[in-house]
Design a protein around this motif. Structure first.
Motif, short mmCIF file in Angstrom:
data_model
loop_
_atom_site.label_atom_id
_atom_site.label_comp_id
_atom_site.label_asym_id
_atom_site.label_seq_id
_atom_site.Cartn_x
_atom_site.Cartn_y
_atom_site.Cartn_z
N ALA A 394 29.65 -8.81 26.39
CA ALA A 394 29.82 -7.61 27.22
C ALA A 394 28.64 -7.49 28.18
O ALA A 394 28.80 -7.16 29.37
CB ALA A 394 29.92 -6.36 26.35
N PHE A 395 27.45 -7.81 27.69
CA PHE A 395 26.23 -7.79 28.50
C PHE A 395 26.38 -8.75 29.69
O PHE A 395 26.15 -8.39 30.84
CB PHE A 395 25.05 -8.19 27.60
N GLN A 396 26.84 -10.00 29.37
CA GLN A 396 26.98 -11.02 30.42
C GLN A 396 27.96 -10.58 31.49
O GLN A 396 27.66 -10.65 32.68
CB GLN A 396 27.49 -12.35 29.82
N SER A 397 29.14 -10.13 31.07
CA SER A 397 30.16 -9.83 32.08
C SER A 397 29.76 -8.62 32.91
O SER A 397 29.99 -8.58 34.12
CB SER A 397 31.55 -9.64 31.45
N THR A 398 29.12 -7.65 32.27
CA THR A 398 28.73 -6.44 33.02
C THR A 398 27.61 -6.77 34.01
O THR A 398 27.68 -6.37 35.18
CB THR A 398 28.25 -5.34 32.05
#
Ligand code: AMP
Ligand code: GLY
Length: 421
Positions: A394-398
């Motif tokens: 989630a961190f990466q995509s955001t």
């Protein structure tokens, strides 16, 4: 159904986006909304401020609104729900008395103490001389809180006695926050990790929403001034299933029971700000509404029909209701304007905003549309939110999407969701 959403921030954009997905939903009006809400299907912004109670009432009557949902605290504390109910309009939120849970820290602490709910020890002061006498001898750090609504500026954690005197001076003597500082709560400093625990109440029944954690300081590593919130994620590993039950049984239900003892039936979202240290949980604060930015990741994960849920809450029909959640993590990063949380400029053109995909969404906080261009219109401008199988995903995509968005003076924290690593 015709729905009216009241407010203009990222929370209201997320609420509107989720409501629009419901088959029950025909039309949504947002007062006053922002460039993001205006762009959602079925939705129109209307030029009415969230505090314009009479204007909102006239609008809801004229349009025959079936359900109104209130985002921010100010209209709730002013009695918007009471006014709508007197006029036989369905409106989800606590009434004026119940909204005192956020409107008055003295009231909230009294509810907690009478209900035997764990919270920081505190004292109440109504004059600066007695307060100063206490600050001369109390343990440091110490926390000073203006009793009334202060738009997130009413809490000062003083790490030295000088800072405590300065805070007292600013709140009570200079009255920098107006009458909010007439009375002061001075409370014990609590250590630990903060988590947000938000529930939906219908006056008789209560259901917990997914857990979350906010990041209140402006800068990475929890440095810099306190803000309205620079990012949040859900769920938080801090709140295990076991803790979830404990929070419901030792905090939320006793709070609602103590309110009931006072003849108050709480309806709407209730937000408990918790401090957790080695499985000991204490209440830091209550808010009478959904959190911002917590709403954005929480609603990204909601699978249930949100309109149906809000309707049931407003009609006292939540009994046996279960909310379905996406198993994935959601993480929201707030993009803000240079100078926030103090003075900042607005009116800058935002670029890169249209790069969303099926697992990301850009919620608008302070934006406006001018001749087809999206311009900044607040301190917190966007909340870029993404889903992932793990918190890291989630961190990466955001952050991938966040890095593509820019305007003159944009900044954001680079460590949302990294605190418990
Ligand atoms: P509140 O508006 O009451 O949530 O306070 C804003 C922030 O101040 C909280 O999110 C905490 O970070 C901090 N805070 C409030 N009360 C305390 C306390 N008793 N001990 C330590 N930090 C606190
Ligand atoms: N995120 C903190 C609040 O909504 O008050």
């Amino acid at each position: 159904m015709k729905v009216l959403v009241i407010g203009s921030g990222g929370r209201e954009h997320a609420i509107t986006w989720k409501l629009a997905q419901s088959d029950l939903c025909e039309e949504i009006y947002v007062a006053p909304g922002n460039a993001g809400t205006a762009n959602e299907p079925k939705t129109k912004n209307i030029d009415l401020k969230a505090e314009d109670l009479e204007g909102l009432l006239d609008f809801a009557k004229a349009k025959e609104i079936d359900l109104s949902i209130v985002g921010p605290e100010a209209p709730l504390v002013m009695g918007l729900v009471d006014l709508f109910e007197e006029n036989n309009l369905l409106c989800l939120g606590p009434n004026k008395l119940a909204a005192q849970m956020e409107g008055s820290k003295i009231f909230m602490k009294d509810v907690l103490n009478k209900g035997n709910i764990p919270t920081a020890d505190h004292k109440v002061f109504s004059d600066a001389v007695t307060a100063r006498e206490f600050l001369e001898i109390c343990e440091i750090p110490i926390v000073l809180k203006a009793d009334g609504l202060a738009g997130g500026k009413g809490v000062i954690v003083a790490f030295s006695r000088e800072e405590a005197f300065e805070a007292l001076n600013s709140l009570m003597v200079e009255q920098k926050l107006g009458s909010a500082g007439d009375n002061l709560v001075v409370e014990e400093f609590l250590k630990g990790e903060e988590a947000s625990f938000i529930v939906l109440c219908d006056g008789k029944n209560v259901i917990p929403l997914a857990s979350s954690q906010d990041h209140k300081q402006r800068d990475d590593g929890d440095k810099g001034p306190n803000t309205g919130g620079m990012g949040a994620y859900s769920p938080t590993p801090l709140i295990t299933n076991e803790l979830n039950d404990e929070i419901m049984n030792k905090i939320i239900k006793p709070t609602l029971a103590e309110l009931k003892n006072r003849g108050i039936e709480y309806k709407g979202f209730l937000y408990a700000g918790l401090m957790i240290e080695e499985n000991e949980i204490k209440v830091l604060e209550y808010n009478c509404r959904f959190g911002d930015p917590e709403t954005q990741p929480i609603l990204m994960r909601m699978r249930s029909d949100f309109l149906q849920l809000c309707l049931k809450a407003s009609k006292t029909e939540l009994k046996n209701e279960i909310i379905e959640w996406d198993d994935r993590y959601a993480l929201g990063v707030v993009m803000a304007s240079k100078g926030y949380p103090e003075k900042y400029d607005t009116g800058f053109k935002i670029s890169g905003i249209s790069e969303e995909n099926e697992s990301t969404k850009v919620f608008h906080c302070g934006t406006k549309n001018k001749a087809g261009e999206i311009l900044t219109d607040g301190g917190r401008v966007l909340c870029v939110t993404g889903l992932g199988k793990s918190l890291e995903n989630a961190f990466q995509s955001t952050y991938e999407l966040t890095s593509k968005i820019s305007w003159n003076g944009a900044f954001y924290r680079k460590d949302i969701g990294k605190r418990n690593k």
